[in-house]
Design a protein around this motif. Structure first.
Motif, PDB file in Angstrom:
ATOM      1  N   GLU A   8      -5.249  -5.340   9.411  1.00  0.00           N
ATOM      2  CA  GLU A   8      -4.182  -4.810  10.524  1.00  0.00           C
ATOM      3  C   GLU A   8      -2.992  -4.138   9.889  1.00  0.00           C
ATOM      4  O   GLU A   8      -2.283  -4.540   8.844  1.00  0.00           O
ATOM      5  CB  GLU A   8      -3.342  -6.266  11.115  1.00  0.00           C
ATOM      6  N   VAL A   9      -2.447  -3.029  10.330  1.00  0.00           N
ATOM      7  CA  VAL A   9      -1.496  -2.164   9.717  1.00  0.00           C
ATOM      8  C   VAL A   9      -0.283  -3.023   9.658  1.00  0.00           C
ATOM      9  O   VAL A   9       0.334  -3.118   8.497  1.00  0.00           O
ATOM     10  CB  VAL A   9      -1.409  -0.908  10.203  1.00  0.00           C
ATOM     11  N   ALA A  10       0.065  -3.567  10.739  1.00  0.00           N
ATOM     12  CA  ALA A  10       1.183  -4.412  10.819  1.00  0.00           C
ATOM     13  C   ALA A  10       0.837  -5.770  10.848  1.00  0.00           C
ATOM     14  O   ALA A  10      -0.136  -6.173  11.559  1.00  0.00           O
ATOM     15  CB  ALA A  10       2.148  -4.016  12.172  1.00  0.00           C
ATOM     16  N   GLN A  11       1.513  -6.683  10.072  1.00  0.00           N
ATOM     17  CA  GLN A  11       1.117  -8.045   9.968  1.00  0.00           C
ATOM     18  C   GLN A  11       0.953  -8.744  11.231  1.00  0.00           C
ATOM     19  O   GLN A  11       0.045  -9.562  11.485  1.00  0.00           O
ATOM     20  CB  GLN A  11       1.774  -8.827   8.946  1.00  0.00           C
ATOM     21  N   PRO A  48       1.073  -8.584  -1.910  1.00  0.00           N
ATOM     22  CA  PRO A  48       2.058  -7.548  -2.122  1.00  0.00           C
ATOM     23  C   PRO A  48       1.433  -6.145  -1.924  1.00  0.00           C
ATOM     24  O   PRO A  48       0.064  -6.242  -2.056  1.00  0.00           O
ATOM     25  CB  PRO A  48       2.284  -7.659  -3.622  1.00  0.00           C
ATOM     26  N   ALA A  49       2.209  -4.960  -1.662  1.00  0.00           N
ATOM     27  CA  ALA A  49       1.702  -3.748  -1.079  1.00  0.00           C
ATOM     28  C   ALA A  49       0.674  -3.181  -2.310  1.00  0.00           C
ATOM     29  O   ALA A  49      -0.289  -2.603  -1.802  1.00  0.00           O
ATOM     30  CB  ALA A  49       2.945  -2.843  -1.037  1.00  0.00           C
ATOM     31  N   PRO A  50       1.141  -3.279  -3.587  1.00  0.00           N
ATOM     32  CA  PRO A  50       0.249  -2.613  -4.541  1.00  0.00           C
ATOM     33  C   PRO A  50      -1.210  -3.233  -4.743  1.00  0.00           C
ATOM     34  O   PRO A  50      -2.207  -2.387  -4.773  1.00  0.00           O
ATOM     35  CB  PRO A  50       0.922  -2.733  -5.882  1.00  0.00           C
ATOM     36  N   VAL A  51      -1.284  -4.306  -4.412  1.00  0.00           N
ATOM     37  CA  VAL A  51      -2.520  -5.480  -4.507  1.00  0.00           C
ATOM     38  C   VAL A  51      -3.213  -4.874  -3.079  1.00  0.00           C
ATOM     39  O   VAL A  51      -4.477  -4.609  -3.290  1.00  0.00           O
ATOM     40  CB  VAL A  51      -2.173  -6.850  -4.578  1.00  0.00           C
ATOM     41  N   ILE A  52      -2.633  -4.621  -2.259  1.00  0.00           N
ATOM     42  CA  ILE A  52      -3.274  -4.438  -0.930  1.00  0.00           C
ATOM     43  C   ILE A  52      -4.029  -3.068  -1.019  1.00  0.00           C
ATOM     44  O   ILE A  52      -5.103  -2.709  -0.714  1.00  0.00           O
ATOM     45  CB  ILE A  52      -2.512  -4.286   0.365  1.00  0.00           C
ATOM     46  N   ALA A  53      -3.266  -2.191  -1.526  1.00  0.00           N
ATOM     47  CA  ALA A  53      -3.713  -0.534  -1.997  1.00  0.00           C
ATOM     48  C   ALA A  53      -5.053  -0.559  -2.608  1.00  0.00           C
ATOM     49  O   ALA A  53      -5.896  -0.032  -2.589  1.00  0.00           O
ATOM     50  CB  ALA A  53      -2.677   0.164  -2.361  1.00  0.00           C
ATOM     51  N   ARG A  80       3.447   0.374   4.542  1.00  0.00           N
ATOM     52  CA  ARG A  80       3.345   1.701   3.882  1.00  0.00           C
ATOM     53  C   ARG A  80       2.129   1.992   3.137  1.00  0.00           C
ATOM     54  O   ARG A  80       1.762   2.877   3.079  1.00  0.00           O
ATOM     55  CB  ARG A  80       4.787   1.943   3.262  1.00  0.00           C
ATOM     56  N   ALA A  81       1.924   0.991   2.275  1.00  0.00           N
ATOM     57  CA  ALA A  81       0.652   1.057   1.480  1.00  0.00           C
ATOM     58  C   ALA A  81      -0.369   1.095   2.209  1.00  0.00           C
ATOM     59  O   ALA A  81      -1.465   2.100   1.839  1.00  0.00           O
ATOM     60  CB  ALA A  81       0.672  -0.326   0.417  1.00  0.00           C
ATOM     61  N   LYS A  82      -0.853   0.411   3.197  1.00  0.00           N
ATOM     62  CA  LYS A  82      -1.743   0.390   4.070  1.00  0.00           C
ATOM     63  C   LYS A  82      -2.122   1.860   4.759  1.00  0.00           C
ATOM     64  O   LYS A  82      -3.041   2.537   4.426  1.00  0.00           O
ATOM     65  CB  LYS A  82      -2.080  -0.462   5.242  1.00  0.00           C
ATOM     66  N   THR A  83      -1.027   2.328   5.143  1.00  0.00           N
ATOM     67  CA  THR A  83      -0.964   3.719   6.080  1.00  0.00           C
ATOM     68  C   THR A  83      -1.241   4.887   4.998  1.00  0.00           C
ATOM     69  O   THR A  83      -2.057   5.804   5.326  1.00  0.00           O
ATOM     70  CB  THR A  83       0.257   4.064   6.534  1.00  0.00           C
ATOM     71  N   LEU A  84      -0.618   4.910   3.770  1.00  0.00           N
ATOM     72  CA  LEU A  84      -0.723   5.949   2.848  1.00  0.00           C
ATOM     73  C   LEU A  84      -2.068   5.700   2.340  1.00  0.00           C
ATOM     74  O   LEU A  84      -2.836   6.841   2.125  1.00  0.00           O
ATOM     75  CB  LEU A  84       0.377   5.745   1.643  1.00  0.00           C
ATOM     76  N   THR A  85      -2.617   4.617   1.954  1.00  0.00           N
ATOM     77  CA  THR A  85      -3.951   4.584   1.198  1.00  0.00           C
ATOM     78  C   THR A  85      -5.161   5.028   2.496  1.00  0.00           C
ATOM     79  O   THR A  85      -5.992   5.957   1.837  1.00  0.00           O
ATOM     80  CB  THR A  85      -4.409   3.149   0.926  1.00  0.00           C
ATOM     81  N   LEU A  86      -4.979   4.817   3.516  1.00  0.00           N
ATOM     82  CA  LEU A  86      -5.843   5.049   4.517  1.00  0.00           C
ATOM     83  C   LEU A  86      -5.766   6.613   4.596  1.00  0.00           C
ATOM     84  O   LEU A  86      -6.935   7.387   4.701  1.00  0.00           O
ATOM     85  CB  LEU A  86      -5.502   4.704   6.048  1.00  0.00           C
ATOM     86  N   ARG A  87      -4.513   7.431   4.827  1.00  0.00           N
ATOM     87  CA  ARG A  87      -4.124   8.848   4.957  1.00  0.00           C
ATOM     88  C   ARG A  87      -4.964   9.432   3.665  1.00  0.00           C
ATOM     89  O   ARG A  87      -5.433  10.588   4.247  1.00  0.00           O
ATOM     90  CB  ARG A  87      -2.962   8.997   5.155  1.00  0.00           C
ATOM     91  N   GLN A  88      -4.753   8.987   2.539  1.00  0.00           N
ATOM     92  CA  GLN A  88      -5.100   9.673   1.517  1.00  0.00           C
ATOM     93  C   GLN A  88      -6.567   9.469   0.864  1.00  0.00           C
ATOM     94  O   GLN A  88      -7.038  10.525   0.486  1.00  0.00           O
ATOM     95  CB  GLN A  88      -4.364   9.360   0.273  1.00  0.00           C
ATOM     96  N   HIS A  89      -7.317   8.491   1.277  1.00  0.00           N
ATOM     97  CA  HIS A  89      -8.615   8.274   1.080  1.00  0.00           C
ATOM     98  C   HIS A  89      -9.744   7.905   1.860  1.00  0.00           C
ATOM     99  O   HIS A  89     -10.786   7.590   1.664  1.00  0.00           O
ATOM    100  CB  HIS A  89      -8.564   6.795  -0.202  1.00  0.00           C
ATOM    101  N   PHE A  90      -9.071   7.850   3.144  1.00  0.00           N
ATOM    102  CA  PHE A  90     -10.186   7.556   4.366  1.00  0.00           C
ATOM    103  C   PHE A  90     -10.069   8.416   5.574  1.00  0.00           C
ATOM    104  O   PHE A  90      -9.181   9.171   5.633  1.00  0.00           O
ATOM    105  CB  PHE A  90      -9.845   5.964   4.895  1.00  0.00           C
ATOM    106  N   ARG A  91     -11.163   8.372   6.275  1.00  0.00           N
ATOM    107  CA  ARG A  91     -11.028   9.101   7.656  1.00  0.00           C
ATOM    108  C   ARG A  91     -11.654   8.434   8.559  1.00  0.00           C
ATOM    109  O   ARG A  91     -12.469   7.628   8.474  1.00  0.00           O
ATOM    110  CB  ARG A  91     -12.138  10.395   7.500  1.00  0.00           C
TER     111      ARG A  91
END
Length: 110
Positions: A8-11, A48-53, A80-91
């Motif tokens: 879930e992007v938002a907890q 934590p955000a870095p671990v999720i990414a 922010r980590a989830k959104t950025l990782t999705l945007r940069q690495h997934f479609r």
């Protein structure tokens, strides 16, 4: 390929999947450090955000539960980590709307 995972992007969006946990029992919640039961909270405790990414990049497919259109995120480091990782690495490959939520299948760019 690893098993599919859910996030879930938002907890708080975890509330969408809690009423029917059987619907997601075959999926791993990759952001969750402690379940709602274990943490005595409604949404559980996220990593934590870095671990999720980093964990997101271990998977080829991620099923994401999004808030309804127009709902605002809180801007937490995890979001922010989830959104950025999705945007940069997934479609996004497929989207389904259920009871006001959006469920999107993201596939890793290779």
């Amino acid at each position: 390929m690893a098993d599919d995972v859910v996030e879930e992007v938002a907890q708080q969006d975890r509330y969408w999947t809690e009423p029917n946990p059987g619907d997601t029992r075959a999926l791993t919640d990759l952001a969750l450090a402690e379940s709602p039961v274990a943490s005595h909270t409604l949404a559980g405790v996220e990593l934590p955000a870095p671990v999720i990414a980093t964990r997101m990049l271990r998977f080829d497919r991620i099923v994401v539960v999004h808030r309804r259109a127009g709902a605002h995120l809180t801007g937490s480091p995890q979001e922010r980590a989830k959104t950025l990782t999705l945007r940069q690495h997934f479609r996004a490959r497929a989207t389904t709307h259920v009871n006001g939520a959006r469920t999107v299948l993201y596939v890793r760019d290779r």
